[in-house]
Design a protein around this motif. Structure first.
Motif, PDB file in Angstrom:
ATOM      1  N   ALA A  57      -5.438  -1.307   3.578  1.00  0.00           N
ATOM      2  CA  ALA A  57      -5.043  -0.413   2.477  1.00  0.00           C
ATOM      3  C   ALA A  57      -6.201   0.403   1.926  1.00  0.00           C
ATOM      4  O   ALA A  57      -5.980   1.278   1.081  1.00  0.00           O
ATOM      5  N   PRO A  62      -4.132   5.335   5.354  1.00  0.00           N
ATOM      6  CA  PRO A  62      -3.673   3.945   5.354  1.00  0.00           C
ATOM      7  C   PRO A  62      -2.711   3.667   6.497  1.00  0.00           C
ATOM      8  O   PRO A  62      -2.092   4.568   7.050  1.00  0.00           O
ATOM      9  N   SER A  82       0.836  -1.193   0.000  1.00  0.00           N
ATOM     10  CA  SER A  82       0.000   0.000   0.000  1.00  0.00           C
ATOM     11  C   SER A  82       0.874   1.247   0.000  1.00  0.00           C
ATOM     12  O   SER A  82       0.574   2.235  -0.682  1.00  0.00           O
TER      13      SER A  82
END
Length: 338
Positions: free
Chosen positions: A292, A297, A264
């Protein structure tokens, strides 16, 4: 205070257990180092490793009391996104525990006090959820949940739209795993309720050393904000090894968290991460969406944290974080491809 309260500290029964014990939080944070340390560990592991599980055995009392301490710590921390991440991981850990309980035979349950009906009642969902009779016992247990509650806790992912659901008499049909996912969102909302809050000075002051330690740990997860290239050849060796293993064998929770958050961090979406890893396992797909697919995130763990969990065995003297090493390796990869 028993194991049930310790495993599900966000429930009213756990809160009542703390209240009935007549615990003075001001005195607790000054005198009970074990509880404060477990609260600190709870926050750090939530923000850096995707779990609030402890790595050591702790008493039910310490485990339960660490929850209100963790809530105070994350409130005093004042780090952007920390409250949301902490609540999401508390809920995810509870989701894992509940999933294990409902899929384990009654006589082998981890916690004999547990029942899904009790958790639903504690969260105020008992009148909104109905289990349906099953003619074929091999089928997944089916439930119906009121439309209002369904819409309140539905994940922002494909496959949950009402147009794709069987709707009748104001309720929606869901499988057991789907009900547990809705329950995860309900727990996340419960944990988030009231956070962050103003911690009284007489409690906040003794917690300052623990807060400083948390901030020190979080320095290791800072990484470049913008990475606009995806070059697997620039991956640190430990990440490359995880990626290779992911397509060959199951990864444990820390390994899965590390790989997903790293991918991610280098710009991959929740949809592309399972493809890159060559995995279509439902648990991995869910983890990719959870880790993600958020506006803020999760950061990958630092090299020190990875080494502590046996995820990374190499030395990286010039870098604290795998994304820093990745960015530094990009120019060399570019030269090799020219």
């Amino acid at each position: 205070m028993d194991a049930y309260h310790a495993r599900y500290p966000f429930l009213d029964a756990a809160r009542d257990a703390v209240a009935n014990a007549d615990v003075d939080l001001s005195s607790l944070v000054r005198t009970d180092n074990a509880v404060v340390e477990r609260g600190r560990e709870r926050v750090i592991r939530a923000l850096t490793e995707g779990t609030v599980e402890s790595e050591r055995r702790v008493s039910s009392r310490t485990e339960l009391l660490s929850y209100p301490v963790a809530r105070m710590l994350v409130s005093v921390l004042e780090t952007p996104g920390a409250v949301e991440k902490y609540a999401a991981i508390e809920a995810a850990t509870a989701h894992t525990r509940i999933s294990e309980e409902v899929t384990t035979r009654t006589d082998r349950r981890t916690d004999r006090s547990f029942s899904l009906e009790t958790v639903l009642a504690e969260l105020g969902l008992d009148d909104d959820v109905q289990q349906l009779d099953r003619r074929n016992r091999r089928e997944t247990a089916a439930y119906r949940i009121s439309v209002d509650r369904y819409l309140q806790f539905v994940p922002e992912e494909d496959g949950w739209s009402l147009v794709q659901r069987e709707l009748a008499d104001g309720s929606v049909s869901v499988s057991q795993s789907e009900l547990l996912e809705l329950l995860r969102k309900a727990i996340e909302a419960r944990v988030l309720d009231g956070l962050p809050f103003d911690v009284p000075p007489e409690i906040a002051e003794p917690l300052r050393p623990a807060v400083r330690e948390i901030r020190t740990q979080l320095v290791g997860v800072e990484h470049p904000d913008a990475i606009d290239r995806f070059e697997p050849d620039a991956f640190p060796d430990c990440i490359a090894t995880l990626l290779r293993r992911a397509g060959e064998e199951p990864l444990d929770q820390v390994e899965r968290f590390t790989l997903i958050t790293f991918l991610s961090g280098v710009g991959q979406s929740p949809e592309t991460i399972p493809e890159i890893c060559g995995i279509d396992d439902e648990q991995f797909l869910y983890a990719s969406q959870r880790l993600a697919g958020q506006a803020i995130p999760f950061s990958p763990p630092s090299f020190d944290t990875m080494r502590a969990h046996g995820v990374c065995e190499g030395d990286h003297p010039d870098y604290d974080h795998p994304l820093e090493a990745y960015v530094a390796a990009l120019p060399a990869v570019s030269e090799d491809t020219e």
